[in-house]
Design an enzyme around this catalytic site. Structure first.
Site: not given
Ligand code: NAD
Length: 421
Positions: A109
């Site tokens: 990461k």
């Molecule tokens: P992203 O940046 O696209 O979206 C994050 C979202 O969370 C945004 O809508 C943001 O406004 C919201 N957010 C932030 N703080 C918040 C809060 N306090 N309350 C409510 N919403 C809040 O990120 P993502 O890629 O969608 O990742 C989200 C999660 O999924 C993370 O934990 C990431 O590690 C995990 N993840 C992502 C992927 C991927 O392929 N992108 C894969 C596996 C896991």
């Protein structure tokens, strides 16, 4: 190992979870540090010119957990919370996730301590390119392959790929995954995590005998994972009754129109301003009654304080590490009423399709979208069945079962290879 540079609440969570699994698997004390602590961690300073003429330096990190099964693989996060402990915890979880899915990777990461919403597009490009430039000696298509995570997206991956390629003097698509299709990405990667979450929710609903058409869902986070999960669940007939992001939370028992929400976010960049009628306190959203609760934003949102109050039937962890070990102990007692799809199972669609992207880039042979999702669902089905069977056999939680499978794969590979990798 008595002292290490890895500290903080998120790493502590990963450590506690690992120790629980190590106890369950009766892993010898002397083997534990080797399995848990990362192979290496890189810290870099990334100076950029701000639009107002100042020079500002941002701290970046990359943690590579183990190289025992192949290259390391993992996302890159741009967020104010990023530190080496958080990045290390996420790298450790990636290892168990890849091993559970049977991918030939260790976990990694990376990230930069920055609020990406405060950067102009030009500043974001400068910072992305500088970060990759600093990482060039430590990454490679057979060493460590980056992907998107919170605060990064396809465009950032394209800048990473371009920066790396320019230094090598040729285009090397396979250095990152999650790229746009026009830059060597695979069909389906952008939607893979969310569609994978929705697919597993479908399997959990089947398992519990609940029809999708009668089910309701609440999704926290409306970024890549949250918005696609909500859209895909709605496509399966599930009624989306609550959503939130960092700016607002909405709840409507009659159902929210996900396509409308997506259009609003595409235009405004955030959920705030969507509606005044259905707005609620963000902290209340997780506690509202629903069949499926999907935390898809950040770590540690389900804690011992709110775990007793969750009123869902299925907890589908789209985010990494949303549930603290304290909450887990409570969820374990509620095992009969609350079906947990643990993060390393539930959100693995992203890394599985990233693996497909890497394979296609290496082979210069690209697949149809149907093939991508067909292969994804087959891997997810195998992992889902393995986790359910292991939990039943050993009388343990789904999280413990998923981690036990992942940790055992890494442990056995390390045992076979010896001390180096
Ligand atoms: P992203 O940046 O696209 O979206 C994050 C979202 O969370 C945004 O809508 C943001 O406004 C919201 N957010 C932030 N703080 C918040 C809060 N306090 N309350 C409510 N919403 C809040 O990120 P993502 O890629 O969608 O990742 C989200 C999660 O999924 C993370 O934990 C990431 O590690 C995990 N993840 C992502 C992927 C991927 O392929 N992108 C894969 C596996 C896991």
């Amino acid at each position: 190992m008595s002292e290490s540079i890895y500290s903080g609440p998120v790493f502590e969570m990963a450590r506690q979870q690992f120790n629980g699994v190590a106890d369950h698997l009766q892993i010898l004390e002397e083997d534990r540090a080797r399995l848990l602590y990362p192979k290496r961690a890189i810290a870099v300073s990334c100076p950029i010119h701000r639009d107002d003429g100042r020079t500002e330096v941002f701290q970046g990190y990359r943690v590579q957990h183990h190289l025992t099964l192949g290259p390391t693989k993992g996302g890159t996060r741009f967020a104010p919370s990023v530190d080496v402990g958080e990045v290390a915890a996420l790298a450790v979880w990636m290892s168990w996730k890849c091993a559970l899915a049977g991918l030939p990777y260790g976990g990694a990461k990376g990230g930069i301590t920055v609020d990406p919403y405060t950067l102009s597009p030009r500043e974001l490009e400068a910072l992305s390119r500088r970060y990759m430039q600093e990482m060039i000696p430590f990454v490679g298509p057979h060493t460590d392959v980056m992907a998107p995570d919170m605060g990064t997206n396809e465009q950032v991956m394209a800048w990473f790929m371009d920066t790396y390629s320019m230094y090598q003097g040729q285009t090397i698509n396979e250095i990152v995954t999650g790229k746009p299709v026009s830059a060597g990405g695979t069909l389906g990667r952008r939607e893979a995590t969310g569609r994978g979450v929705a697919h597993l929710v479908g399997r959990a609903l089947d398992h519990l005998g609940i029809s999708a058409g009668s089910a309701t869902a609440i999704v926290q986070g409306f970024g890549n994972v949250g918005s696609v999960t909500a859209y895909s669940l709605a496509g399966r007939g599930v009624k989306i009754i609550g959503v939130s992001d960092h700016t607002a939370a909405y709840h409507d028992p009659a159902g929210l129109d996900v396509a409308d929400l997506q259009r609003h976010v595409a235009k405004r960049g955030q959920l705030a301003g969507f509606s005044t009628q259905s707005a609620i306190e963000p902290s209340e959203l997780l506690l509202r009654k629903c069949d499926v609760l999907v935390p898809a934003a950040m770590e540690q949102v389900i804690t011992w304080q709110n775990a007793t109050e969750l009123k869902c039937r299925i907890l589908a962890e789209g985010a990494n590490g949303p549930t603290t070990p304290g909450a887990d102990a409570i969820l374990d007692q509620r095992r009969d009423e609350l079906f947990v799809l643990p993060d390393i199972l539930c959100n693995a669609g992203g890394v599985i399709v990233s693996y497909f992207e890497w394979v296609q880039d290496l082979q210069r042979l690209f697949w149809e979208e149907a093939e991508v999702f067909d292969r994804l669902y087959r891997i997810q089905e195998r992992s889902f069945q393995q986790v359910i069977a292991r939990a039943k056999r050993d009388g343990i939680s789904h999280r413990m079962a998923a981690m036990a499978i992942g940790v055992s794969v890494v442990q056995s590979a390390k045992h076979t290879r010896g001390l180096f990798p």
